[in-house]
Design a protein around this motif. Structure first.
Motif, PDB file in Angstrom:
ATOM      1  N   ARG A   1       0.726  -1.199  -0.100  1.00  0.00           N
ATOM      2  CA  ARG A   1       0.224  -0.091  -0.023  1.00  0.00           C
ATOM      3  C   ARG A   1       0.766   1.317   0.120  1.00  0.00           C
ATOM      4  N   LYS A   2       1.976   1.133   0.865  1.00  0.00           N
ATOM      5  CA  LYS A   2       2.810   2.325   0.847  1.00  0.00           C
ATOM      6  C   LYS A   2       3.570   2.587  -0.470  1.00  0.00           C
ATOM      7  N   ASP A   3       3.864   1.411  -0.957  1.00  0.00           N
ATOM      8  CA  ASP A   3       4.356   1.883  -2.386  1.00  0.00           C
ATOM      9  C   ASP A   3       3.626   2.094  -3.275  1.00  0.00           C
ATOM     10  N   ALA A   4       2.451   1.635  -3.491  1.00  0.00           N
ATOM     11  CA  ALA A   4       1.586   2.170  -4.224  1.00  0.00           C
ATOM     12  C   ALA A   4       1.302   3.730  -4.370  1.00  0.00           C
ATOM     13  N   ILE A   5       0.780   4.044  -3.050  1.00  0.00           N
ATOM     14  CA  ILE A   5       0.796   5.556  -2.575  1.00  0.00           C
ATOM     15  C   ILE A   5       2.056   6.418  -3.083  1.00  0.00           C
ATOM     16  N   GLU A   6       3.239   5.859  -2.968  1.00  0.00           N
ATOM     17  CA  GLU A   6       4.470   6.603  -3.487  1.00  0.00           C
ATOM     18  C   GLU A   6       4.423   6.585  -4.721  1.00  0.00           C
ATOM     19  N   LYS A   7       4.212   5.535  -5.635  1.00  0.00           N
ATOM     20  CA  LYS A   7       4.415   5.579  -6.990  1.00  0.00           C
ATOM     21  C   LYS A   7       3.132   6.503  -7.541  1.00  0.00           C
ATOM     22  N   LEU A   8       2.244   6.567  -6.975  1.00  0.00           N
ATOM     23  CA  LEU A   8       1.098   7.318  -7.678  1.00  0.00           C
ATOM     24  C   LEU A   8       0.907   8.932  -6.876  1.00  0.00           C
ATOM     25  N   ASN A   9       1.959   9.053  -6.252  1.00  0.00           N
ATOM     26  CA  ASN A   9       2.233  10.487  -5.485  1.00  0.00           C
ATOM     27  C   ASN A   9       0.705  10.634  -4.924  1.00  0.00           C
ATOM     28  N   ILE A  10      -0.022   9.780  -3.998  1.00  0.00           N
ATOM     29  CA  ILE A  10      -1.295   9.959  -3.346  1.00  0.00           C
ATOM     30  C   ILE A  10      -0.824  10.410  -2.135  1.00  0.00           C
ATOM     31  N   LYS A  11      -1.466  11.613  -1.426  1.00  0.00           N
ATOM     32  CA  LYS A  11      -1.341  12.196  -0.265  1.00  0.00           C
ATOM     33  C   LYS A  11      -2.207  11.548   0.747  1.00  0.00           C
TER      34      LYS A  11
END
Length: 106
Positions: free
Chosen positions: A95-105
Motif C-alpha cells: 500500500r505504501k509503495d502504491a501511494i508513493e508511486k502514484l503520488n497520493i497524499k
C-alpha cells in the motif's frame, strides 16, 4: 482425514489454534485502525500466551511428561500469530509503495 479430527481435543484446538487466531486478528485490526489501546492489549495477551507456552513446556520437560503435541502446538501457534503479522506487514508495504508511486497524499 477423520482420524486426524478425532485425535485433536478441544483444549488443544482452543489453546494452540483458537487463541493465536484471535491474537493475530487483534494485532491486524489494531494496526489497521491505528487503535493503540487495542494493539497494547493484544500485545500484552500475546506476550502472556508466549510466557504460558514457555512455562508449560518447561514444566512438562522437568516432570518428564514432555509430549510431542505441546511442541507441535507451540509451533502451530507461533506460525499463526506471525503469519497474521507478516501478511499485514506485506499489505502495508504494498500500500505504501502504491501511494508513493502514484503520488497520493494520505
Amino acid at each position: 482425514m477423520m482420524e486426524i479430527v478425532r485425535n485433536i481435543d478441544i483444549g488443544f484446538a482452543l489453546n494452540y489454534i483458537g487463541i493465536p487466531v484471535l491474537l493475530g486478528f487483534g494485532i491486524v485490526s489494531g494496526r489497521k485502525s491505528k487503535n493503540h489501546i487495542r494493539l497494547a492489549t493484544t500485545n500484552a495477551f500475546k506476550s502472556m500466551f508466549y510466557f504460558y507456552c514457555a512455562v508449560a513446556n518447561i514444566f512438562n520437560y522437568i516432570n518428564n511428561s514432555w509430549e510431542f503435541r505441546h511442541v507441535a502446538g507451540l509451533t502451530i501457534a507461533l506460525a499463526i500469530i506471525e503469519g497474521f503479522n507478516g501478511m499485514f506487514d506485506c499489505v502495508e508495504e504494498f500500500r505504501k509503495d502504491a501511494i508513493e508511486k502514484l503520488n497520493i497524499k494520505e
